[in-house]
Design a protein around this motif. Structure first.
Motif, PDB file in Angstrom:
ATOM      1  N   LEU A 146      83.052 -16.940  33.060  1.00  6.22           N
ATOM      2  CA  LEU A 146      83.239 -16.066  34.218  1.00  6.22           C
ATOM      3  C   LEU A 146      84.439 -15.143  34.054  1.00  6.22           C
ATOM      4  N   ARG A 147      85.438 -15.572  33.296  1.00  3.23           N
ATOM      5  CA  ARG A 147      86.618 -14.724  33.099  1.00  3.23           C
ATOM      6  C   ARG A 147      86.277 -13.430  32.372  1.00  3.23           C
ATOM      7  N   ASN A 148      85.134 -13.377  31.741  1.00  6.94           N
ATOM      8  CA  ASN A 148      84.701 -12.126  31.113  1.00  6.94           C
ATOM      9  C   ASN A 148      84.280 -11.085  32.142  1.00  6.94           C
ATOM     10  N   PHE A 149      84.112 -11.521  33.382  1.00  2.54           N
ATOM     11  CA  PHE A 149      83.596 -10.623  34.424  1.00  2.54           C
ATOM     12  C   PHE A 149      84.623 -10.305  35.506  1.00  2.54           C
ATOM     13  N   GLY A 150      85.755 -11.007  35.526  1.00  2.00           N
ATOM     14  CA  GLY A 150      86.748 -10.711  36.545  1.00  2.00           C
ATOM     15  C   GLY A 150      87.835 -11.768  36.615  1.00  2.00           C
ATOM     16  N   LEU A 151      88.714 -11.578  37.586  1.00  2.00           N
ATOM     17  CA  LEU A 151      89.819 -12.498  37.815  1.00  2.00           C
ATOM     18  C   LEU A 151      89.357 -13.644  38.703  1.00  2.00           C
ATOM     19  N   LEU A 152      89.606 -14.858  38.277  1.00  3.48           N
ATOM     20  CA  LEU A 152      89.162 -16.024  39.035  1.00  3.48           C
ATOM     21  C   LEU A 152      90.165 -16.422  40.105  1.00  3.48           C
ATOM     22  N   ILE A 153      89.653 -16.726  41.293  1.00  7.91           N
ATOM     23  CA  ILE A 153      90.405 -17.442  42.315  1.00  7.91           C
ATOM     24  C   ILE A 153      89.829 -18.838  42.361  1.00  7.91           C
ATOM     25  N   GLU A 154      90.612 -19.821  41.940  1.00  5.82           N
ATOM     26  CA  GLU A 154      90.145 -21.203  41.889  1.00  5.82           C
ATOM     27  C   GLU A 154      90.574 -21.894  43.182  1.00  5.82           C
ATOM     28  N   LEU A 155      89.619 -22.085  44.068  1.00  4.50           N
ATOM     29  CA  LEU A 155      89.913 -22.568  45.406  1.00  4.50           C
ATOM     30  C   LEU A 155      90.051 -24.089  45.428  1.00  4.50           C
ATOM     31  N   GLU A 156      91.106 -24.552  46.099  1.00  5.17           N
ATOM     32  CA  GLU A 156      91.251 -25.972  46.396  1.00  5.17           C
ATOM     33  C   GLU A 156      92.013 -26.101  47.706  1.00  5.17           C
ATOM     34  N   THR A 157      91.639 -27.098  48.479  1.00  7.38           N
ATOM     35  CA  THR A 157      92.333 -27.368  49.737  1.00  7.38           C
ATOM     36  C   THR A 157      92.508 -28.876  49.862  1.00  7.38           C
ATOM     37  N   ALA A 158      93.375 -29.273  50.779  1.00  6.27           N
ATOM     38  CA  ALA A 158      93.589 -30.692  51.042  1.00  6.27           C
ATOM     39  C   ALA A 158      93.791 -30.880  52.539  1.00  6.27           C
TER      40      ALA A 158
ATOM     41  N   VAL B  98      86.634 -14.825  56.679  1.00  4.39           N
ATOM     42  CA  VAL B  98      87.297 -16.015  56.145  1.00  4.39           C
ATOM     43  C   VAL B  98      87.753 -16.923  57.283  1.00  4.39           C
ATOM     44  N   ALA B  99      87.724 -18.193  57.030  1.00  4.13           N
ATOM     45  CA  ALA B  99      88.206 -19.168  58.005  1.00  4.13           C
ATOM     46  C   ALA B  99      89.706 -19.001  58.184  1.00  4.13           C
ATOM     47  N   PRO B 100      90.202 -19.120  59.422  1.00  6.36           N
ATOM     48  CA  PRO B 100      91.641 -18.938  59.645  1.00  6.36           C
ATOM     49  C   PRO B 100      92.507 -19.980  58.962  1.00  6.36           C
ATOM     50  N   ASN B 101      91.942 -21.149  58.629  1.00  5.48           N
ATOM     51  CA  ASN B 101      92.740 -22.154  57.928  1.00  5.48           C
ATOM     52  C   ASN B 101      92.497 -22.161  56.418  1.00  5.48           C
ATOM     53  N   LEU B 102      91.945 -21.048  55.900  1.00  7.21           N
ATOM     54  CA  LEU B 102      91.964 -20.842  54.450  1.00  7.21           C
ATOM     55  C   LEU B 102      93.429 -20.805  54.000  1.00  7.21           C
ATOM     56  N   PRO B 103      93.766 -21.437  52.873  1.00  2.09           N
ATOM     57  CA  PRO B 103      95.166 -21.412  52.434  1.00  2.09           C
ATOM     58  C   PRO B 103      95.756 -20.000  52.412  1.00  2.09           C
ATOM     59  N   LYS B 104      96.978 -19.867  52.936  1.00  2.00           N
ATOM     60  CA  LYS B 104      97.621 -18.554  53.050  1.00  2.00           C
ATOM     61  C   LYS B 104      97.779 -17.874  51.692  1.00  2.00           C
ATOM     62  N   SER B 105      97.971 -18.669  50.643  1.00  2.00           N
ATOM     63  CA  SER B 105      98.131 -18.083  49.311  1.00  2.00           C
ATOM     64  C   SER B 105      96.876 -17.339  48.878  1.00  2.00           C
ATOM     65  N   VAL B 106      95.706 -17.865  49.261  1.00  2.00           N
ATOM     66  CA  VAL B 106      94.445 -17.205  48.928  1.00  2.00           C
ATOM     67  C   VAL B 106      94.267 -15.951  49.778  1.00  2.00           C
ATOM     68  N   GLN B 107      94.585 -16.050  51.061  1.00  2.00           N
ATOM     69  CA  GLN B 107      94.493 -14.884  51.926  1.00  2.00           C
ATOM     70  C   GLN B 107      95.385 -13.757  51.403  1.00  2.00           C
ATOM     71  N   LYS B 108      96.589 -14.097  50.978  1.00  2.00           N
ATOM     72  CA  LYS B 108      97.524 -13.101  50.457  1.00  2.00           C
ATOM     73  C   LYS B 108      96.981 -12.431  49.210  1.00  2.00           C
ATOM     74  N   LEU B 109      96.388 -13.220  48.319  1.00  2.00           N
ATOM     75  CA  LEU B 109      95.835 -12.660  47.089  1.00  2.00           C
ATOM     76  C   LEU B 109      94.685 -11.702  47.385  1.00  2.00           C
ATOM     77  N   LEU B 110      93.828 -12.054  48.340  1.00  2.00           N
ATOM     78  CA  LEU B 110      92.723 -11.169  48.710  1.00  2.00           C
ATOM     79  C   LEU B 110      93.240  -9.838  49.242  1.00  2.00           C
ATOM     80  N   LEU B 111      94.259  -9.902  50.075  1.00  2.00           N
ATOM     81  CA  LEU B 111      94.827  -8.673  50.633  1.00  2.00           C
ATOM     82  C   LEU B 111      95.509  -7.840  49.559  1.00  2.00           C
TER      83      LEU B 111
END
Length: 228
Positions: free
Chosen positions: A17-29, A53-66
């Protein structure tokens, strides 16, 4: 191109998949149960080029998307620990349809789907079980979804969920093993390991879609592959 995946998918899939773009590897706890805690289809709904997006998606992921200028809308409902509270964003949206269990769909999704036909199904984990590979060709692991879309004139391939891996469960689902980019269906695994594999290959060919198998092993449900 950003590609959102569960961190737990096979490493060989990530390499390809890295041949097609930048990966966001999602994990939550501590949000929902472990088997689906990193599944994109639990936290995101794709509507065209937008993400709800769900409001409790990790903030680090939200920041990267923005930072990457992805068009993001924050939903209302928080992802919860169990069904149906963890299925509010597990909807499938196309140019024509919103397919989901309407009683649990987040209102932000409904608001942005005005003008589309709402197809109510009893399966709340809709995106887990369904992928459109063209506007009129779908693959699903759910018989109720199959019946609902067949009535609307959509060509449906029912794909048996047996033999799809989802650690912690007896099996996963076909939608969760796949993602679509242009006219390419990316799938975590090789169809030769599944009894319906030849049917899937033939159906993709019939729909004019190329099949990209990401690693040489059994199909793996990672909550979908989201291309942004």
């Amino acid at each position: 191109m950003l590609i959102i995946i569960d961190k737990k998918i096979p490493e060989q899939s990530k390499v390809k998949l890295r041949n097609f773009g930048l990966l966001i590897e999602l994990e939550t706890a501590g949000i929902t149960y472990g088997a689906i805690s990193g599944h994109p289809d639990i936290f995101f709904t794709m509507i065209g080029n937008n993400l709800v997006v769900a409001p409790n998606l990790p903030k680090s992921v939200q920041k990267l998307l923005l930072e990457r200028k992805i068009d993001v809308v924050t939903g209302i409902k928080h992802v919860g620990s169990k069904y149906p509270e963890n299925a509010s964003y597990n909807a499938v949206v196309t140019e024509d349809f919103l397919v989901h269990h309407q009683k649990i769909t987040d209102s932000s999704i409904l608001k942005r789907c005005e003008g589309r036909k709402i197809v109510h199904v009893n399966q709340g984990y809709t995106r887990c079980n369904l992928i459109f590979i063209s506007p009129r060709h779908v693959i699903t692991s759910d018989l109720g979804i199959s019946a609902a879309l067949t009535k609307l004139g959509v060509e449906v391939l029912f794909f048996n969920p047996d033999e799809i891996l989802l650690p912690g469960f007896r099996s996963g689902f076909i939608g969760g093993a796949c993602g679509l980019l242009d006219k390419k269906l990316f799938i975590n695994g090789s169809t030769i390991f599944h009894k319906d594999g030849s049917k899937l290959r033939e159906f993709c060919h019939h729909a004019g879609v190329d099949l990209v198998e990401l690693y040489p092993g059994p199909l793996f449900d990672g909550g979908g592959i989201f291309f942004c």
